[in-house]
Design a protein around this motif. Structure first.
Motif, PDB file in Angstrom:
ATOM      1  N   GLY A 121       0.813  -1.214   0.000  1.00 17.70           N
ATOM      2  CA  GLY A 121       0.000   0.000   0.000  1.00 17.70           C
ATOM      3  C   GLY A 121       0.846   1.262   0.000  1.00 17.70           C
ATOM      4  N   VAL A 122       1.926   1.259   0.763  1.00 13.13           N
ATOM      5  CA  VAL A 122       2.829   2.413   0.805  1.00 13.13           C
ATOM      6  C   VAL A 122       3.467   2.620  -0.567  1.00 13.13           C
ATOM      7  N   ILE A 123       3.974   1.546  -1.157  1.00 13.81           N
ATOM      8  CA  ILE A 123       4.625   1.634  -2.467  1.00 13.81           C
ATOM      9  C   ILE A 123       3.621   2.069  -3.527  1.00 13.81           C
ATOM     10  N   ASP A 124       2.417   1.518  -3.482  1.00 17.30           N
ATOM     11  CA  ASP A 124       1.391   1.895  -4.441  1.00 17.30           C
ATOM     12  C   ASP A 124       1.055   3.382  -4.321  1.00 17.30           C
ATOM     13  N   GLY A 125       1.015   3.895  -3.110  1.00 16.67           N
ATOM     14  CA  GLY A 125       0.724   5.304  -2.887  1.00 16.67           C
ATOM     15  C   GLY A 125       1.799   6.244  -3.404  1.00 16.67           C
ATOM     16  N   ARG A 126       2.984   5.727  -3.633  1.00 15.10           N
ATOM     17  CA  ARG A 126       4.085   6.547  -4.153  1.00 15.10           C
ATOM     18  C   ARG A 126       3.978   6.803  -5.655  1.00 15.10           C
ATOM     19  N   TRP A 127       3.128   6.064  -6.340  1.00 15.49           N
ATOM     20  CA  TRP A 127       2.979   6.250  -7.788  1.00 15.49           C
ATOM     21  C   TRP A 127       2.040   7.410  -8.058  1.00 15.49           C
ATOM     22  N   PRO A 128       2.535   8.469  -8.699  1.00 18.79           N
ATOM     23  CA  PRO A 128       1.652   9.589  -9.043  1.00 18.79           C
ATOM     24  C   PRO A 128       0.544   9.126 -10.001  1.00 18.79           C
TER      25      PRO A 128
END
Length: 132
Positions: A109-116
């Motif tokens: 979830g954290v990594i996914d949230g980093r994608w603009p």
């Protein structure tokens, strides 16, 4: 190599490159992948994938079989467990499954949230075809 999504340094997977194979690079921040070389592309940048399509399940060599972990690279799971000779299973890691590792789910979830949002379209990342 620099990540085209965030401009951060990428790390190279320990895969030997040949004329028919490619170098594989990943961003440690957003996990964007870039493939360099190979038969068809000089630079190939796969598009954004949601968490349920991005990682393979780790083969439970050294892991409890009743918990499903996401395999990242270098004998490591997404939640940080590292076991010698751990490998991807060839099957997707599905975070919505009951036995999915909660720490892997949180990290995904954290990594996914980093994608603009602007980089999430199928054509948002540019691949450069080899000229013949």
């Amino acid at each position: 190599m620099e990540c085209d999504v965030y401009g951060r340094a990428m790390w190279r997977w320990p895969v030997p490159s040949t004329v028919w194979e490619e170098e594989l690079w990943s961003c440690s921040w957003c996990h964007a992948a870039t493939h360099v070389g190979g038969e068809w592309f000089e630079v190939a940048r796969p598009p954004y994938l949601p968490a349920e399509m991005r990682w393979e399940r780790a083969v439970p060599d050294g892991l409890p079989a009743d918990v499903s972990h996401a395999f990242v690279i270098f004998d490591r799971t997404l939640c940080g467990i590292q076991e010698a000779d751990m490998s991807p299973s060839g099957h997707l890691w599905l975070p919505e499954r009951e036995n999915a590792c909660g720490a892997c789910w949180e990290a995904a979830g954290v990594i996914d949230g980093r994608w603009p949002q602007a980089m999430r379209g199928d054509d948002a990342r540019v691949s450069v075809a080899r000229r013949l």
